[in-house]
Design an enzyme around this catalytic site. Sequence first.
Site, PDB file in Angstrom:
ATOM      1  N   GLU A  96      30.919   8.516  23.670  1.00 28.41           N
ATOM      2  CA  GLU A  96      30.798   9.835  24.275  1.00 28.41           C
ATOM      3  C   GLU A  96      32.123  10.565  24.483  1.00 28.41           C
ATOM      4  OE1 GLU A  96      28.018  11.381  24.840  1.00 28.41           O
ATOM      5  OE2 GLU A  96      26.653   9.738  24.357  1.00 28.41           O
ATOM      6  N   SER A 366     -16.678   7.830   3.626  1.00 28.09           N
ATOM      7  CA  SER A 366     -17.837   8.722   3.589  1.00 28.09           C
ATOM      8  C   SER A 366     -17.877   9.710   4.743  1.00 28.09           C
ATOM      9  CB  SER A 366     -19.125   7.902   3.564  1.00 28.09           C
ATOM     10  OG  SER A 366     -19.238   7.184   2.348  1.00 28.09           O
TER      11      SER A 366
END
Length: 680
Positions: A96, A366
Amino acid sequence: MSREMTGTDAGSAASGRAGRWLWLLATAFSLLVLAAASLAALVEYTPLPEASIPQSTTILDSEGNVLAALQGGVNRRTVALRDISPWLIKATIAAEDRRFYEHSGLDARGLLRAAWIDARHLSKEQGASTLTQQLARNLYLSHERTWTRKLKEALYAAKLERRFSKDEILEMYLNQIYYGHGAYGAEAASLLYFGKHARELNLAESAMLAGIPKGPRYYSPHLHYEQAKARQATVLQTMTETRYIGAALAARTRSEAVAIQPLPKGKGQIAPYFADYVRKLAAQYLGTDEKLLTEGGLQIVTTLDSRVQSAAEAAVAKQLPENGELQAALVAIDPSTGYIKAMVGGRDYGQNQFNRVFATTRQPGSSFKPILYAAALSEGAVTATTRFRSEPTLFYYDDYRKVYRPSNYNDRYFNGEIGLRQAIRSSDNIYAVNTIMKVGPEQVIQMARKLGITARLDAVPSLALGTFPVSPFEMASAYSAFAAGGDRAEPVAIVRIADRNGRVLYSAKPRREQIVSPQLAYVLSDLMRSVFDTGGTAHRISRMLTRPVAAKSGTTPSDAWFVGYTTELVTSVWVGYDKGRTITQSEAHRAAPIFADFTEKALADIAPHSFPLPDGVVQTYVDSATGLLATADCPEHRVLESFIAGTEPTESCAPIRSLQQESDTNSSPWWKKLRHWWKS
């Protein structure tokens, strides 16, 4: 004539220019001193604002009850810097702010670099925040990307640097930063992800944890382990560049597997998959980050019905083996509004947070056929009495260059002509492929798109049998148009979002569109109800249902589906394995009971309603053996069918007695034929 400048004149001019430069330099220096003094005074005398205390964002159901899937909001455990692993401290600084101990709150080099990039791209996207600036932003400011916020951030960072030591700032930062899943600070995050205290973290765990704040959701090892590992590798690389570790140690650490603790589900927690979905949508709607969503005190009002959700979770749990890998997904939508009423993304959120409701790797089989038949009915390609032969058939397509040979389940055929109702009832594949060859696969794809299906669909005959993956969410959304008389409402999960002061930030405005006519929707629903008849694919659960339901099952080697609806609720259910392994016949039969059990419990307080019969639908008795209008002379195969007005049959069935008499007459001797002629 011009005269030449004398030495005295030249000297005077040079002296004047030097004087002006000295005056400019003195003025600039004075201004700089004044600016520095003003800045110093600003830093010295401007008080720090009151620290912003994170406030949990609440996700509410449709009745205003807080959903327990919020995961506790803010989870924070403050510890001293000495109780945090040195590996995590080094990894955090490397990832950082590698010059943390060198600057005074602002990294001038990084700031100039970011400003240059922003100026070139005319944006404010490039970050150059130090740990101190991040702390200032988290304590005192919002996360909006404006120059005003950046200037305040710099001022407050300088103020923090004057008031606190570097180690004190680092301690505050490591207790303040957000690590995802509601965890703030290194101690809470260590316990959440690794089940150990922050002081106990090793290098591999520290590097992974230090990488999470960059994107708490994206780099969460719970949600995206591979992405978390990739980010860990980046952090380890920065640690080598800052000489915190050597290259050999970094390489060994990268190869280590990191054990991640499962997320705690929490007592009484419901709808965790839905809550994750809501967070994602809210971030899209507001254009903000997850951290603000979690701690910003927002109120997100959703469409979920907690009672219906409980019924969904109970139905899924009842049908899945207690110990096993079989998974299920369920999503239910109110067709009149598009409101999502229930969502179950899997058997155990604590073990696996992947939401299978949105999985796009499942073939619907289906259960896709109603979309095919909607297209065919819309184009007038078929009606309830259209007949095709149910027998092994070869289908040629692509200008007869390709051949497709579908088969029925277990190779069972009627070996004769059947109508559309029988085809839906028994899920006859040959009939379905005959239909798509007649209407055209392009028309089927067009219908699917109108119904909200965005998945890839190819214009080939096998499309009729649901061979292209579609998510359970898309299937429920598509069927909702049939349930609502052809009028499809865009699915909605969030009704509105308000900030902590009650100001509305977002309000849902779902789109509605009439996809098919009310007449077509009714005819299709009437046909789909026959799956519960004797011989139908859903007959075994017909006794579980006490209300009119239209539905269609779907089964592939690895997927079992049941998608159906009443006038009040559309539900899509999928059962299978995450890795696509083959399901057994008994496992395939679990989807339909989940649907039936859920539907009855979800609608227990609502009286059954029939599908409303719209104007423009003709209902008449037909002879199912021929597809012609039934008369008193052919009563044996008499069935009531529904037709869009103008498509009903107009020719009556031939009298059975007359046909028999004609047969007898043709085979009789000439004198009997004469007698028959005489009597007639």
